[in-house]
Design a protein around this motif. Sequence first.
Motif, PDB file in Angstrom:
ATOM      1  N   TYR A 153      35.042  38.813  42.844  1.00  0.00           N
ATOM      2  CA  TYR A 153      36.284  38.051  42.762  1.00  0.00           C
ATOM      3  C   TYR A 153      36.496  37.526  41.349  1.00  0.00           C
ATOM      4  N   THR A 154      37.694  37.793  40.796  1.00  0.00           N
ATOM      5  CA  THR A 154      37.972  37.332  39.427  1.00  0.00           C
ATOM      6  C   THR A 154      38.202  35.828  39.357  1.00  0.00           C
ATOM      7  N   MET A 155      38.264  35.144  40.484  1.00  0.00           N
ATOM      8  CA  MET A 155      38.403  33.685  40.454  1.00  0.00           C
ATOM      9  C   MET A 155      37.134  33.014  39.935  1.00  0.00           C
ATOM     10  N   TYR A 156      36.023  33.751  39.928  1.00  0.00           N
ATOM     11  CA  TYR A 156      34.769  33.208  39.419  1.00  0.00           C
ATOM     12  C   TYR A 156      34.540  33.712  37.992  1.00  0.00           C
ATOM     13  N   ASN A 157      34.220  32.793  37.104  1.00  0.00           N
ATOM     14  CA  ASN A 157      33.951  33.137  35.708  1.00  0.00           C
ATOM     15  C   ASN A 157      32.450  33.309  35.509  1.00  0.00           C
ATOM     16  N   LEU A 158      32.060  34.438  34.974  1.00  0.00           N
ATOM     17  CA  LEU A 158      30.643  34.726  34.772  1.00  0.00           C
ATOM     18  C   LEU A 158      30.170  34.383  33.370  1.00  0.00           C
ATOM     19  N   ALA A 159      31.064  33.874  32.552  1.00  0.00           N
ATOM     20  CA  ALA A 159      30.729  33.450  31.190  1.00  0.00           C
ATOM     21  C   ALA A 159      31.582  32.239  30.854  1.00  0.00           C
ATOM     22  N   PRO A 160      31.178  31.449  29.875  1.00  0.00           N
ATOM     23  CA  PRO A 160      31.953  30.264  29.515  1.00  0.00           C
ATOM     24  C   PRO A 160      33.381  30.615  29.139  1.00  0.00           C
TER      25      PRO A 160
END
Length: 224
Positions: free
Chosen positions: A93-100
């Motif tokens: 899901y793109t709603m979660y950011n995997l980087a700052p």
Amino acid sequence: MADAPQIPDEAEVRARWGSFAWSAENEPQVKKIIARYPPGRQQSAVMPLLDLAQRQVGAETNTQGWLPVPVMEYIGAQLGMAYIRVYEVATFYTMYNLAPVGRYHVQVCGTTPCMLRGSDDVLDACYKKGMKKGATTADGLFTLTEVECLGACANAPMVQINDDNYEDLTFDTTTAILDDLAAGRQPKIGPAIDRQTSCPEGGPTSLKEMAGENHDYRGEWTAA
């Protein structure tokens, strides 16, 4: 179309987030979320907990927030869930950011309806403000990402900035929104033209009487 996240060095991430724990404010909320599901089904809470954790990280860093690996491991341990399963959800899901990301995460829709209606102008407005896709501005204010459909096709072109949608955009209206955010002002959320949500511009084109009252058309239709 989504840009690859620039994940920081693992040692740095673990040094900063290895001791992550729920804040005093969020701890009761976590218990409520998990309690929604039957015993043995607590892993169903992974999505809302990931969202809550991202918001907590955002509050601690004055950004929109992201999900460091130790934070996802913490959630997995709490739910009795293998880390890789948590990671699978977060990466889907793109709603979660995997980087700052920055204080404002500018997600520009570049899918066909928005592209045909001028998403290139929206991106150009972002570029003129010094943004680059997949990067955060030097002041930490904006992160720019081009994404797939965000579900507001009738109001194309549009962007999602943090939790808010801005729609029916042009180069100028996009620039004004970015200027307001940079100055600490809240721009108008939703369509930038005269319409309510995704209704026709300028108001209804049929059943116009319903705009002012719960009009009863039955007699008129029977007479016709």
